[in-house]
Scaffold this motif. Structure first.
Motif, mmCIF file in Angstrom:
data_model
loop_
_atom_site.group_PDB
_atom_site.id
_atom_site.type_symbol
_atom_site.label_atom_id
_atom_site.label_comp_id
_atom_site.label_asym_id
_atom_site.label_seq_id
_atom_site.Cartn_x
_atom_site.Cartn_y
_atom_site.Cartn_z
ATOM 1 N N THR A 1 48.657 35.959 39.075
ATOM 2 C CA THR A 1 49.522 34.790 38.888
ATOM 3 C C THR A 1 50.016 34.275 40.240
ATOM 4 O O THR A 1 50.136 33.073 40.451
ATOM 5 C CB THR A 1 50.725 35.154 37.983
ATOM 6 O OG1 THR A 1 50.205 35.725 36.784
ATOM 7 C CG2 THR A 1 51.565 33.945 37.627
ATOM 8 N N ALA A 2 50.256 35.192 41.165
ATOM 9 C CA ALA A 2 50.721 34.806 42.499
ATOM 10 C C ALA A 2 49.565 34.318 43.378
ATOM 11 O O ALA A 2 49.741 34.036 44.556
ATOM 12 C CB ALA A 2 51.439 35.987 43.152
ATOM 13 N N GLY A 3 48.374 34.243 42.815
ATOM 14 C CA GLY A 3 47.213 33.751 43.568
ATOM 15 C C GLY A 3 46.692 34.751 44.575
ATOM 16 O O GLY A 3 46.114 34.390 45.596
ATOM 17 N N ASN A 4 46.897 36.028 44.309
ATOM 18 C CA ASN A 4 46.568 37.063 45.281
ATOM 19 C C ASN A 4 45.791 38.202 44.610
ATOM 20 O O ASN A 4 46.229 39.346 44.597
ATOM 21 C CB ASN A 4 47.896 37.560 45.881
ATOM 22 C CG ASN A 4 47.695 38.546 46.991
ATOM 23 O OD1 ASN A 4 46.637 38.576 47.611
ATOM 24 N ND2 ASN A 4 48.715 39.367 47.240
ATOM 25 N N ALA A 5 44.645 37.890 44.049
ATOM 26 C CA ALA A 5 43.878 38.905 43.318
ATOM 27 C C ALA A 5 43.293 39.943 44.270
ATOM 28 O O ALA A 5 42.839 39.597 45.354
ATOM 29 C CB ALA A 5 42.746 38.229 42.545
ATOM 30 N N PRO A 6 43.305 41.236 43.880
ATOM 31 C CA PRO A 6 42.638 42.255 44.691
ATOM 32 C C PRO A 6 41.113 42.039 44.653
ATOM 33 O O PRO A 6 40.632 41.271 43.822
ATOM 34 C CB PRO A 6 42.996 43.578 43.991
ATOM 35 C CG PRO A 6 43.993 43.234 42.935
ATOM 36 C CD PRO A 6 43.865 41.784 42.641
ATOM 37 N N THR A 7 40.391 42.751 45.512
ATOM 38 C CA THR A 7 38.924 42.627 45.533
ATOM 39 C C THR A 7 38.330 43.200 44.246
ATOM 40 O O THR A 7 37.454 42.601 43.628
ATOM 41 C CB THR A 7 38.325 43.432 46.714
ATOM 42 O OG1 THR A 7 39.119 43.246 47.870
ATOM 43 C CG2 THR A 7 36.888 43.032 46.967
ATOM 44 N N ALA A 8 38.812 44.396 43.891
ATOM 45 C CA ALA A 8 38.232 45.112 42.752
ATOM 46 C C ALA A 8 39.348 45.806 41.983
ATOM 47 O O ALA A 8 40.314 46.283 42.586
ATOM 48 C CB ALA A 8 37.230 46.147 43.242
ATOM 49 N N VAL A 9 39.200 45.853 40.670
ATOM 50 C CA VAL A 9 40.256 46.438 39.836
ATOM 51 C C VAL A 9 39.642 47.377 38.805
ATOM 52 O O VAL A 9 38.724 46.987 38.064
ATOM 53 C CB VAL A 9 41.056 45.329 39.107
ATOM 54 C CG1 VAL A 9 42.143 45.934 38.221
ATOM 55 C CG2 VAL A 9 41.666 44.357 40.111
ATOM 56 N N GLN A 10 40.147 48.615 38.759
ATOM 57 C CA GLN A 10 39.730 49.548 37.699
ATOM 58 C C GLN A 10 40.146 48.932 36.371
ATOM 59 O O GLN A 10 41.300 48.530 36.202
ATOM 60 C CB GLN A 10 40.439 50.898 37.891
ATOM 61 C CG GLN A 10 40.088 51.917 36.813
ATOM 62 C CD GLN A 10 41.092 53.060 36.721
ATOM 63 O OE1 GLN A 10 41.982 53.182 37.568
ATOM 64 N NE2 GLN A 10 40.954 53.882 35.715
ATOM 65 N N MET A 11 39.215 48.883 35.434
ATOM 66 C CA MET A 11 39.552 48.203 34.189
ATOM 67 C C MET A 11 38.758 48.759 33.014
ATOM 68 O O MET A 11 37.675 49.319 33.204
ATOM 69 C CB MET A 11 39.265 46.713 34.339
ATOM 70 C CG MET A 11 40.282 45.845 33.652
ATOM 71 S SD MET A 11 39.879 44.117 33.839
ATOM 72 C CE MET A 11 40.758 43.711 35.321
ATOM 73 N N GLY B 1 48.907 56.742 33.223
ATOM 74 C CA GLY B 1 47.641 57.009 32.543
ATOM 75 C C GLY B 1 47.283 55.906 31.565
ATOM 76 O O GLY B 1 48.163 55.256 30.985
ATOM 77 N N GLY B 2 45.981 55.685 31.416
ATOM 78 C CA GLY B 2 45.536 54.659 30.483
ATOM 79 C C GLY B 2 45.617 53.242 31.047
ATOM 80 O O GLY B 2 45.030 52.325 30.499
ATOM 81 N N GLY B 3 46.401 53.056 32.128
ATOM 82 C CA GLY B 3 46.360 51.793 32.862
ATOM 83 C C GLY B 3 47.286 50.683 32.394
ATOM 84 O O GLY B 3 47.208 49.565 32.900
ATOM 85 N N THR B 4 48.194 50.973 31.451
ATOM 86 C CA THR B 4 49.079 49.907 30.952
ATOM 87 C C THR B 4 49.872 49.273 32.093
ATOM 88 O O THR B 4 49.931 48.042 32.226
ATOM 89 C CB THR B 4 50.055 50.492 29.893
ATOM 90 O OG1 THR B 4 49.283 51.263 28.971
ATOM 91 C CG2 THR B 4 50.790 49.400 29.152
ATOM 92 N N GLU B 5 50.475 50.114 32.941
ATOM 93 C CA GLU B 5 51.298 49.600 34.045
ATOM 94 C C GLU B 5 50.429 48.850 35.057
ATOM 95 O O GLU B 5 50.823 47.819 35.597
ATOM 96 C CB GLU B 5 52.054 50.746 34.746
ATOM 97 C CG GLU B 5 53.155 51.364 33.905
ATOM 98 C CD GLU B 5 52.653 52.352 32.843
ATOM 99 O OE1 GLU B 5 51.422 52.601 32.772
ATOM 100 O OE2 GLU B 5 53.488 52.856 32.070
ATOM 101 N N ALA B 6 49.236 49.385 35.311
ATOM 102 C CA ALA B 6 48.329 48.740 36.272
ATOM 103 C C ALA B 6 47.988 47.319 35.824
ATOM 104 O O ALA B 6 47.927 46.396 36.645
ATOM 105 C CB ALA B 6 47.047 49.566 36.426
#
Ligand code: GAL
Length: 416
Positions: free
Chosen positions: A79-89, A65-70
């Protein structure tokens, strides 16, 4: 013949490439922390909506909850050059990623669909960076809520507590009934969510000076000591097993009548609804006593990352689908939040949803709408985490109120 063969080969190649492009264009990979029953049900509304438009969904859930781990997982992915398309933020995290140049650009779709006119300024300050749209807001939650078991409240006289003293009287009554007065989850972000409400209950100005302005005199004031004293008092009403408990399990305690009340943002309502409960009959939603008329908000947005050109069309379609007014209604009814647009009718919403929408509009109009400290809408992560640390240590009895006040001042100074 030879020419024909070559043409066929060229065509096959072209077809292969375009099929590959089409496949990428039809898929979105989404990183999020919506893993509880109510959250997953809401996310499903989005998944199905996109699927109906021919866009497939690659799920990247990170519980917590709250997204700390996410946010930790996201950092590793980028950092690995592999960003997702969309991120809950949330709030300031979006701006931090924008500053790093990691986000895409939604200007064209935002202009075409007139987002500027329908998304309130309080959200736009996090959906835009340097004048460009970088994220699509999906909802508006707020943190200064109480979720009360209706039967327990009835046994306690049926009156919703309007002041601190009435709140304490209700909690004492719950204790006498033999149930756990407060369903709490002992995780730093949950302690901080309660602290949002407690600080706001001591005045709009106090909240603003402390958490928005980070004014040292306010952070170190006697009033802040009083806020910590209130936390100590509330701590005396939680059960022995509260430490580390997930927020949705705390909601379940109220749903099942094992506890009287949960202090939590309105994502908790998603759990009550998922369990088939009705506001006014099975549970009561109200603002934390002393905060009526004011709102500490947080908005979930989908930050759109820079992705390869073949993935951009699906990304833009996802952004457009999120801002569709019909989707905004369907999604937020399930999620427990208010829509991110101001022009969505409230007909489909239950009594708590209607109240959330009305409170939000009033608070905005009256200058009583404040970003939630606990949910990243008051400060960047460094400051937020510094506050979390002090609040949690104090709530767990590791710091006296006096020491917590001093630590708060120095922790915030160090993190600013
Ligand atoms: C909040 C988020 C909500 C809800 C909650 C618990 O930060 O805005 O949508 O999911 O965390 O996970």
């Amino acid at each position: 013949m030879r020419k024909f063969l070559m043409t066929t080969a060229a065509m096959a190649l072209a077809l292969g490439v375009s099929q590959g492009a089409a496949r990428a264009a039809e898929n979105v990979e989404v990183l999020h922390w919506w893993t509880s029953g109510g959250e997953a049900a809401a996310l499903d509304v989005l998944k199905k909506d996109l699927e109906s438009k021919g866009i497939t969904w690659t799920d990247m859930p990170v519980a917590g909850g709250g997204g700390t781990e996410a946010m930790t997982v996201l950092r590793a992915r980028v950092t690995a050059g592999n960003a997702p398309t969309a991120v809950q933020m949330l709030g300031f995290d979006i701006l931090d990623w924008a500053k790093e140049g990691a986000l895409g650009n939604l200007d064209e779709i935002a202009a075409k669909e007139g987002w500027d006119k329908v998304i309130p300024g309080a959200l736009q300050q996090f959906s835009k960076y340097d004048g460009h749209w970088i994220a699509a807001p999906v909802n508006v939650h707020s943190t200064n809520w109480l979720w009360i078991n209706k039967a327990a409240l009835d046994k306690a006289g049926g009156k919703e507590p309007q002041s601190w003293d009435e709140l304490i009287a209700m909690l004492d009554n719950f204790k006498a009934q033999g149930i756990t007065p407060i369903a709490a989850g002992g995780q730093p972000w949950q302690d901080a969510t309660l602290f949002d409400a407690v600080v706001l209950s001591l005045g709009d100005d106090f909240y603003k000076k402390a958490f928005i302005d980070l004014d040292s005199a306010t952070l170190g004031s006697d009033k802040m000591k009083e806020a910590f004293d209130r936390m100590t008092k509330l701590r005396s009403y939680v059960d022995d097993n509260f430490s580390g408990r997930d927020w949705n399990l705390a909601s379940a305690m109220v749903i099942e009548g094992k506890a009287g009340v949960q202090f939590m943002g309105d994502w908790a309502k998603g759990e009550f609804i998922k369990a088939g409960k009705t506001p006014g009959t099975d549970f009561v939603c109200m603002r934390f006593p002393g905060t009526q008329g004011a709102v500490t908000f947080n908005s979930d947005q989908f930050a759109m990352f820079k992705v390869s050109a073949d993935k951009v069309p699906a990304q833009l379609q996802m952004a457009s689908a999120i801002e569709n007014p019909t989707f905004q209604s369907a999604f937020n009814v399930v999620k427990g939040s208010a829509p991110a647009r101001t022009d969505v009718p409230n007909d489909a919403f239950d009594a708590c949803g209607k109240k959330a929408m009305a409170d939000l509009a009033d608070a905005d109009k009256n200058g009583r709408l404040f970003g939630s400290m606990a949910h990243g809408h008051a400060n960047p992560a460094a400051v937020k985490n510094a506050i979390y640390d002090v609040v949690t240590r104090q709530f767990n009895g590791e710091l006296s109120s006096e020491d917590a006040v001093k630590e708060l001042v120095s922790a915030v100074e160090g993190a600013k």
